[in-house]
Design a protein around this motif. Structure first.
Motif, PDB file in Angstrom:
ATOM      1  N   GLY A 244       0.833  -1.214   0.000  1.00 42.72           N
ATOM      2  CA  GLY A 244       0.000   0.000   0.000  1.00 42.72           C
ATOM      3  C   GLY A 244       0.860   1.253   0.000  1.00 42.72           C
ATOM      4  N   LEU A 245       1.913   1.267   0.819  1.00 43.30           N
ATOM      5  CA  LEU A 245       2.808   2.431   0.878  1.00 43.30           C
ATOM      6  C   LEU A 245       3.499   2.668  -0.463  1.00 43.30           C
ATOM      7  N   ILE A 251       1.832   6.958  -6.725  1.00 42.70           N
ATOM      8  CA  ILE A 251       0.835   7.991  -7.036  1.00 42.70           C
ATOM      9  C   ILE A 251       1.417   9.379  -6.762  1.00 42.70           C
ATOM     10  N   ILE A 252       2.082   9.529  -5.615  1.00 42.42           N
ATOM     11  CA  ILE A 252       2.653  10.840  -5.265  1.00 42.42           C
ATOM     12  C   ILE A 252       3.705  11.265  -6.290  1.00 42.42           C
ATOM     13  N   ASN A 253       4.507  10.327  -6.769  1.00 39.79           N
ATOM     14  CA  ASN A 253       5.581  10.664  -7.708  1.00 39.79           C
ATOM     15  C   ASN A 253       5.095  10.899  -9.135  1.00 39.79           C
ATOM     16  N   LEU A 271      -6.471 -10.020  -0.620  1.00 39.26           N
ATOM     17  CA  LEU A 271      -5.757  -9.614   0.590  1.00 39.26           C
ATOM     18  C   LEU A 271      -5.105  -8.245   0.407  1.00 39.26           C
ATOM     19  N   PHE A 272      -4.505  -8.021  -0.774  1.00 37.30           N
ATOM     20  CA  PHE A 272      -3.716  -6.803  -0.977  1.00 37.30           C
ATOM     21  C   PHE A 272      -4.560  -5.550  -1.237  1.00 37.30           C
ATOM     22  N   LEU A 273      -5.674  -5.713  -1.969  1.00 29.66           N
ATOM     23  CA  LEU A 273      -6.401  -4.512  -2.397  1.00 29.66           C
ATOM     24  C   LEU A 273      -6.987  -3.701  -1.238  1.00 29.66           C
ATOM     25  N   PRO A 274      -7.578  -4.324  -0.194  1.00 28.48           N
ATOM     26  CA  PRO A 274      -8.130  -3.498   0.892  1.00 28.48           C
ATOM     27  C   PRO A 274      -7.052  -2.660   1.593  1.00 28.48           C
ATOM     28  N   ALA A 275      -5.876  -3.253   1.837  1.00 31.47           N
ATOM     29  CA  ALA A 275      -4.803  -2.495   2.507  1.00 31.47           C
ATOM     30  C   ALA A 275      -4.329  -1.357   1.609  1.00 31.47           C
ATOM     31  N   MET A 276      -4.300  -1.637   0.303  1.00 26.41           N
ATOM     32  CA  MET A 276      -3.864  -0.599  -0.632  1.00 26.41           C
ATOM     33  C   MET A 276      -4.861   0.558  -0.660  1.00 26.41           C
ATOM     34  N   ILE A 280      -4.231   4.497   0.334  1.00 27.23           N
ATOM     35  CA  ILE A 280      -4.535   5.600  -0.589  1.00 27.23           C
ATOM     36  C   ILE A 280      -5.470   6.608   0.095  1.00 27.23           C
ATOM     37  N   GLU A 281      -6.487   6.083   0.794  1.00 24.75           N
ATOM     38  CA  GLU A 281      -7.418   6.957   1.543  1.00 24.75           C
ATOM     39  C   GLU A 281      -6.650   7.862   2.501  1.00 24.75           C
ATOM     40  N   ALA A 282      -5.649   7.263   3.163  1.00 29.73           N
ATOM     41  CA  ALA A 282      -4.912   7.989   4.200  1.00 29.73           C
ATOM     42  C   ALA A 282      -3.931   9.001   3.610  1.00 29.73           C
ATOM     43  N   HIS A 283      -3.682   8.921   2.309  1.00 30.99           N
ATOM     44  CA  HIS A 283      -2.688   9.824   1.700  1.00 30.99           C
ATOM     45  C   HIS A 283      -3.279  10.583   0.514  1.00 30.99           C
TER      46      HIS A 283
END
Ligand SMILES: [Zn+2]
Length: 322
Positions: A244-245, A251-253, A271-276, A280-283
């Motif tokens: 996710g990070l 995205i930021i770059n 498994l990966f998509l919810p954490a991702m 994204i929501e948090a950033h």
């Protein structure tokens, strides 16, 4: 007159070749083991024969060119492969010159992550997307950026390696020399290395692998995590968090319109998509990150063939427009 381009995808174990018309229809396809350790000359002859076979089977009248995507490092400008890592003995191999001499047509050479992304742009999930970022997670993490249908290149044609961006300098050591890069957390072998460093005494992974720790693979870790195994869950959550990070950093770059995801990871996308999405929501303060579309790739193992062929067809289109 039926004209065609041959796309070649050279990996560490298999080489594939496919014949494509200008509309992107695959007319024939074949693959064979490359057996790289037998030396570059034997390998180049094999690839030449494979191209000849695919060309004959597609029953086209003329060959317009040959596009090659290969596991790197490689030099796309000079047309040479420098990859003794996954193609043992292949150090400074002039593959473009060889194929030009054999077939007397234009030949291109590009990084495999780049051609796979280009394939998705031409005929897959990213059609008509102007800023397309592609991520392949399998035994490594490969990335590519396609802008307006063209491969983004760095200085001297270098292919940027975002898969080795550093997410935690205290993280595990990667063969790239860095600690805690994206690949060192999220590639299949990295997940396995992490789980093997943990106490598996109470984990169902021992049962699943028949008591043989060496049989544990990333897929098994994901299955155990889904079944509620605590140790597997912890290992997967760590990989998911760093994934996710990394996507947030992409995205930021680059602020792409779309990110396409492919490789073995997509089998564990639940498994990966919810954490991702949570990352994204948090950033999403600086940029409208939530608007970036994130989709699975569509062409699977053939993406590289499509993209390699497209490198030639797009040159043709440019010439005919001039
Ligand atoms: Zn690395």
């Amino acid at each position: 007159m039926k004209r065609l381009v041959i796309g070649v995808d050279l990996g560490g174990t298999i080489v594939r070749a496919g014949a494509f018309d200008a509309q992107g229809n695959m007319l024939s396809m074949r693959d064979i083991p490359i057996e790289a350790a037998r030396g570059p000359e034997s390998g180049l002859r094999k690839i030449q024969r494979l191209i000849e076979q695919v060309r004959a089977e597609s029953e086209a009248d003329s060959l317009v060119g040959i596009g090659i995507g290969s596991t790197g490092p490689l030099d796309p400008i000079r047309g040479r492969i420098h990859n003794p890592f996954t193609l043992p003995t292949w150090d400074d191999v002039p593959i473009v010159e060889w194929m030009q001499k054999a077939f007397h047509v234009p030949v291109t050479l590009e990084n495999d992550a780049d051609v796979a992304a280009l394939g998705e742009y031409w005929k897959g999930a990213g059609q008509s997307i102007k800023k397309l970022f592609a991520v392949t997670v399998g035994t490594g993490v490969g990335t590519a950026l396609i802008e307006e249908g063209k491969i983004y290149r760095g200085m001297d044609g270098f292919h940027p390696e975002a898969g080795h961006m550093i997410l935690d300098p205290n993280g595990p050591l990667c063969y790239c020399g860095a600690h805690g890069c994206w690949e060192s957390f999220c590639a299949g072998p990295s997940i396995v290395r992490d789980i093997l460093s943990r106490d598996l005494f109470h984990s169902r992974l021992l049962q699943m692998s028949g008591g043989n720790r060496e049989k544990i693979d990333a897929r098994m870790v994901a299955d155990a995590a889904r079944a509620g195994d605590t140790v597997a869950r912890e290992a997967m959550e760590k990989a998911e968090r760093y994934f996710g990070l990394a996507i947030v950093n992409v995205i930021i770059n680059f602020m792409p319109e779309m990110i396409v995801l492919s490789g073995g990871l997509m089998k564990s996308s639940d498994l990966f998509l919810p954490a991702m999405q949570a990352a994204i929501e948090a950033h999403s303060v600086m940029l409208p990150a939530k608007q970036v579309r994130i989709l699975p790739a569509q062409l699977g193992y053939h993406a590289g063939l499509y993209g390699a062929a497209y490198t030639i067809w797009s040159q043709e289109n440019e010439q005919s427009e001039q």
